[in-house]
Design a protein around this motif. Sequence first.
Motif, PDB file in Angstrom:
ATOM      1  N   GLU A  28      52.082  19.546  56.184  1.00 18.05           N
ATOM      2  CA  GLU A  28      51.270  18.852  57.035  1.00 18.05           C
ATOM      3  C   GLU A  28      49.921  18.719  56.961  1.00 18.05           C
ATOM      4  O   GLU A  28      49.493  19.637  56.487  1.00 18.05           O
ATOM      5  N   LYS A  29      49.476  17.614  57.141  1.00 13.49           N
ATOM      6  CA  LYS A  29      47.901  17.193  56.852  1.00 13.49           C
ATOM      7  C   LYS A  29      47.083  17.189  58.306  1.00 13.49           C
ATOM      8  O   LYS A  29      47.479  16.689  59.195  1.00 13.49           O
ATOM      9  N   ASP A  48      44.227  15.767  60.440  1.00 18.74           N
ATOM     10  CA  ASP A  48      43.167  14.852  60.480  1.00 18.74           C
ATOM     11  C   ASP A  48      41.975  15.331  61.189  1.00 18.74           C
ATOM     12  O   ASP A  48      41.856  16.057  62.383  1.00 18.74           O
ATOM     13  N   ASP A  73      43.885  20.901  56.093  1.00 26.56           N
ATOM     14  CA  ASP A  73      42.871  19.615  56.316  1.00 26.56           C
ATOM     15  C   ASP A  73      43.364  18.535  55.182  1.00 26.56           C
ATOM     16  O   ASP A  73      43.543  19.026  54.216  1.00 26.56           O
ATOM     17  N   ASN A  74      42.872  17.427  55.436  1.00 26.25           N
ATOM     18  CA  ASN A  74      43.073  16.366  54.726  1.00 26.25           C
ATOM     19  C   ASN A  74      42.354  16.265  53.462  1.00 26.25           C
ATOM     20  O   ASN A  74      42.615  15.440  52.354  1.00 26.25           O
ATOM     21  N   THR A  75      41.368  17.039  53.209  1.00 24.79           N
ATOM     22  CA  THR A  75      40.589  17.174  52.067  1.00 24.79           C
ATOM     23  C   THR A  75      41.033  18.185  51.201  1.00 24.79           C
ATOM     24  O   THR A  75      40.506  18.014  49.890  1.00 24.79           O
ATOM     25  N   ASP A 102      43.445  18.841  48.947  1.00 20.41           N
ATOM     26  CA  ASP A 102      44.644  17.903  48.396  1.00 20.41           C
ATOM     27  C   ASP A 102      45.117  18.603  46.990  1.00 20.41           C
ATOM     28  O   ASP A 102      44.669  19.706  47.033  1.00 20.41           O
TER      29      ASP A 102
END
Length: 370
Positions: free
Chosen positions: A82-83, A85, A301-303, A305
């Motif tokens: 899960e990311k 945002d 977190d979505n950074t 990756d």
Amino acid sequence: MEQTPGQASSRPRSDDDALTDLFEHEADGGSSGTRRGAREDGKKKRRGPKILLWTLVGVLIVAVAGAGIIWWNVNQAFDGIEKIDNALPDDYEGRPEQVVTEAGSPMNILLLGSDSRVSGSTSIMTDLGSRSDTMMLVHIPADRSDVQVISIMRDSWLAIPGHGEAKINAALSFGGVPLVVQTVEGLLGLRIDHVGVVDFDGFAGITDALGGVTINNDVAFNSSHMQGKTFEAGPITLTGDEALAFVRERYAFTDGDYQRVRNQQAWVKAVLDKMLTAETLTNPGKVQEIITQFSPYVAVDNTFDLQTMLNLGLSMRDIRGSNVRSFTLPTNGTGMVGDQSVVFLDTVSIGELKKHLVTDTVSEYQPTGR
């Protein structure tokens, strides 16, 4: 003897050579496979305090990312994570600058504990709720020579930006994950690069996937989580369920949370010692099993990756369990503020820690206080 061009080396190949080859293969774009399974709907959740989280998440960051487990199935497994945002705050006045050294920049990852997993829930962030019972900082220096895992006691009393003084775990209810990040940045004087949230339901499976782990237990006790179970002093080997009972225990100890944190540190060391080996990391079946057990129980977190994870793992391919140190952010013990039982921070020792964080020399810091 000097090796001529095209001549094969006569040195026997070691497990570490195989591990290095694997990293180089993946950095060039290794193949991918399929993800084995997802979280089972309706899984009975394990209840109890979540202060265990920081040790469990340390396994993800240090052992999965840090050891570079970007293998055949990792692309699909990573898609299942899960990311989060907007996990990091917008720049604010006085925010610490990124530390830059000749070796590059350190990486600081803040990890939060999921309060509870609702049966059948699809979101770790929804289940996190309004309190983070456990927090830890994973500090990886610029030269990637070691890992420093700093546990922050959940009842630490401090100033929360815009809300006065409160326990640090209240920051989540006041302003979500970004305020938690800002609070820790102010406490330690460093910039947080990434955030992770973990529910520990999957970690019994990780322990079992490793064939159990052996720890050196310094205090014998009778478990309040496993009826009739006694954890003897000295070296003991734990199954997944036993490991969870071991690290969750607080009622058996006169100093409660403090001994629980020490037990968690012993457990995470045992896990990392076993996981951060060429024998484990060059076994694709073992790695796939660990990732499958872990990925449904973590959000990032979505950074953060896949490429960031791969680069971090490649830069840390020489890290082993002996290069990982865990300690608790120094405190001056417990007390009462009004009707709240709180933990008072040792601001003098934390001031010294902040100096080492700014100069990227945390390995030289010696914690004091309780």
